[in-house]
Design a protein around this motif. Structure first.
Motif, PDB file in Angstrom:
ATOM      1  N   LEU A  89       2.814 -17.598   0.612  1.00  0.00           N
ATOM      2  CA  LEU A  89       2.192 -16.266   0.539  1.00  0.00           C
ATOM      3  C   LEU A  89       0.738 -16.373   1.008  1.00  0.00           C
ATOM      4  CD1 LEU A  89       3.882 -14.753  -2.655  1.00  0.00           C
ATOM      5  CD2 LEU A  89       4.280 -14.167  -0.277  1.00  0.00           C
ATOM      6  N   GLY A 161       7.415  -5.085  -6.142  1.00  0.00           N
ATOM      7  CA  GLY A 161       7.593  -4.157  -5.021  1.00  0.00           C
ATOM      8  C   GLY A 161       6.314  -4.011  -4.216  1.00  0.00           C
ATOM      9  N   GLN A 163       3.826  -6.056  -4.086  1.00  0.00           N
ATOM     10  CA  GLN A 163       3.522  -7.350  -3.477  1.00  0.00           C
ATOM     11  C   GLN A 163       4.317  -7.543  -2.181  1.00  0.00           C
ATOM     12  OE1 GLN A 163       1.414  -9.505  -3.776  1.00  0.00           O
ATOM     13  NE2 GLN A 163       2.195 -11.574  -3.484  1.00  0.00           N
ATOM     14  N   VAL A 164       5.584  -7.166  -2.236  1.00  0.00           N
ATOM     15  CA  VAL A 164       6.459  -7.298  -1.063  1.00  0.00           C
ATOM     16  C   VAL A 164       5.921  -6.490   0.116  1.00  0.00           C
ATOM     17  CG1 VAL A 164       8.724  -6.575  -0.161  1.00  0.00           C
ATOM     18  CG2 VAL A 164       8.576  -7.818  -2.338  1.00  0.00           C
ATOM     19  N   VAL A 165       5.565  -5.244  -0.140  1.00  0.00           N
ATOM     20  CA  VAL A 165       5.095  -4.381   0.954  1.00  0.00           C
ATOM     21  C   VAL A 165       3.733  -4.859   1.447  1.00  0.00           C
ATOM     22  CG1 VAL A 165       4.635  -1.995   1.649  1.00  0.00           C
ATOM     23  CG2 VAL A 165       6.417  -2.482  -0.038  1.00  0.00           C
ATOM     24  N   VAL A 167       2.741  -8.010   1.516  1.00  0.00           N
ATOM     25  CA  VAL A 167       3.029  -9.175   2.369  1.00  0.00           C
ATOM     26  C   VAL A 167       3.523  -8.724   3.737  1.00  0.00           C
ATOM     27  CG1 VAL A 167       4.642 -11.096   2.691  1.00  0.00           C
ATOM     28  CG2 VAL A 167       3.495 -10.787   0.481  1.00  0.00           C
ATOM     29  N   GLU A 168       4.432  -7.760   3.735  1.00  0.00           N
ATOM     30  CA  GLU A 168       4.995  -7.307   5.012  1.00  0.00           C
ATOM     31  C   GLU A 168       3.968  -6.582   5.871  1.00  0.00           C
ATOM     32  OE1 GLU A 168       9.678  -6.825   4.690  1.00  0.00           O
ATOM     33  OE2 GLU A 168       8.590  -5.119   3.862  1.00  0.00           O
TER      34      GLU A 168
END
Lengths: 303, 303
Positions: A89, A161, A163-165, A167-168
């Motif tokens: 990450l 959720g 965190q995912v967006v 990262v993307e």
């Protein structure tokens, strides 16, 4: 006592309380126990347990039943930082002026210590619920509701959720970031646990639905204000004050609020959302002095 | 219907039940939802929920209250595999003949999908406990106890603990592995969730303390037998049958039971521990036919 001293005193109390939950570093698996404890003891503002306790007090909550939830939310926050710092990450070697967990214990142990911390948060809640059930013949509804608020805000509908967006969205840069998506990231990655903290305090104090709903709203505004303030500090602070390298957002081409809307607009948004949080807080009744000053302190903080 | 068909039929039912818990792949965070669902749907024997349900039935449990716990334990098992496969741990590209989660979605998403799966297991329990509390005025003690058994066996005192010691023991090789440490790894890494499954079935069926204690013991023996069988298959099976490369333990200089004690002793230990599990099972009363045959099937399995 000024607010800074009051906050420091409360944080010290919270540290002591959490310390009581930390596992003893013994047995075959002691490396991971040591990594868990290192991560928790590396510090931080203890903001989430502090907000939870203050919300609990605001609604007349008394006694120690909020403690396991305070410990649990801090452990969840800690695990999220440990995993966030991992090479796959953010790959950060320092946080709060100290080596990150994987930088000290290696990547495998960083991963497993994060897993163990997340799981342990729920072990603490489970034990508290069993004790409550054994003492009272069944486990109180508010404890189950608080457990649900915490777990739901920590997961894919909340912190993970966001965190995912986040990262993307890295590398796509500021241009492709929509207002709506940026708001989603901030509300979830940062806002969700702050919101859970405020809601759980109210739930455990047996406040009514309206009050819990107000805490939900306040958490949303405060989370936004807190994260934008973080972005501002990444531009304006120094390594010495912040305890981690500044300018990392720009280096990572991160679409922060500052990058997308500019510094002035960011500062105005911090003001607007924090004022909104205070406005709702003052409709809650009770003595909200500490929470109000804490909000202000968080918004004016320099690290 | 032979036992193989019976197990397949039950696994299909469990798949259907778990499918009902999987999140809809929509919204900004849909990549992680897709990675979560991919991981769960990649299959597996559904052994832990199957053992839980069979234990529940053995002690007269009826109805669907065991379902959220069955789903939760499978999600926890799944997260542990997703993280175990990551480059910083085993770095496996295939499992059960399919690409691993990070091999499909990337390392960051593998990490976050694992986190989301672990957390979601507890979200499912929390929701079940809130529903129980709202229906009955408070949450039943047995649900809190089952939550405690699951969380405690999944964490640093259970599965994660075993995983940590397993990771640390790699590269040290078979010579430096003590009997006690190997037993610790097997009992925790593999045994802890199997044990939790059997105990939770009994707890939710309102079985007495003695029965729960027997399930604890059985789980311990069965976990040991199951893991040693795994080691044996890593030597004797084929890529086609197993769905993953064989010989990986030897390649990784892993101190397995087979490496430390030799194949014959390993086979004897599988027999001994599984017979002990069946012996205790038969003192539990009730119709234990399915569980007994399931134990046998797991021990004789070729993959």
């Amino acid at each position: 006592m000024g607010i800074a001293e009051e906050i420091a005193a409360r944080a010290a109390q919270i540290d002591k309380m959490i310390e009581g939950y930390l596992p003893t570093e013994e047995g075959y698996a002691r490396t991971v126990l040591s990594a868990m404890n290192y991560s928790v003891r590396a510090g931080g503002k203890r903001l989430r347990p502090m907000l939870m306790e203050a919300s609990y007090e605001l609604f007349g909550g008394q006694g120690e039943r909020v403690y396991p939830f305070m410990a649990a939310i801090e452990l969840i926050h800690t695990y999220s930082l440990v995993h966030d710092d991992l090479p796959s990450l953010d790959n950060d070697e320092y946080r709060r002026g100290k080596k990150t967990t994987h930088a000290v214990y290696g990547e495998a142990m960083g991963l497993l210590a994060g897993d163990a911390l997340l799981n342990y948060a729920y072990e603490i809640l489970a034990e508290a619920m069993v004790n409550d059930a054994l003492a009272n013949g069944a486990c109180e509804t508010n404890m189950a509701r608080a457990f649900a608020a915490l777990s739901s805000n920590a997961g894919y509908r909340g912190m993970v959720g966001g965190q995912v967006v986040d990262v993307e969205s890295e590398e796509t840069g500021a241009d492709s970031m929509s207002r709506e998506k940026l708001s989603y990231i901030y509300r979830n990655k940062t806002g969700a646990l702050i919101q859970a903290a405020l809601m759980i305090g109210a739930i455990l104090a047996d406040a009514d639905e309206e009050a819990v709903g107000k805490m939900r709203e306040i958490g949303d505004h405060l989370g936004m204000a807190f994260q934008i303030r973080d972005d501002i500090l990444d531009v304006t602070s120094t390594l010495e004050v912040l305890g981690k390298p500044i300018g990392s957002d720009e280096k990572n081409h991160k679409a922060t609020y500052v990058a997308v809307y500019g510094m002035e607009q960011a500062k105005r948004e911090v003001e607007r959302t924090s004022e909104e949080a205070v406005r709702i807080l003052e409709t809650c009744g009770g003595d909200c002095r500490f929470l109000r000053e804490l909000f202000r302190y968080l918004i004016d903080r320099e690290k």
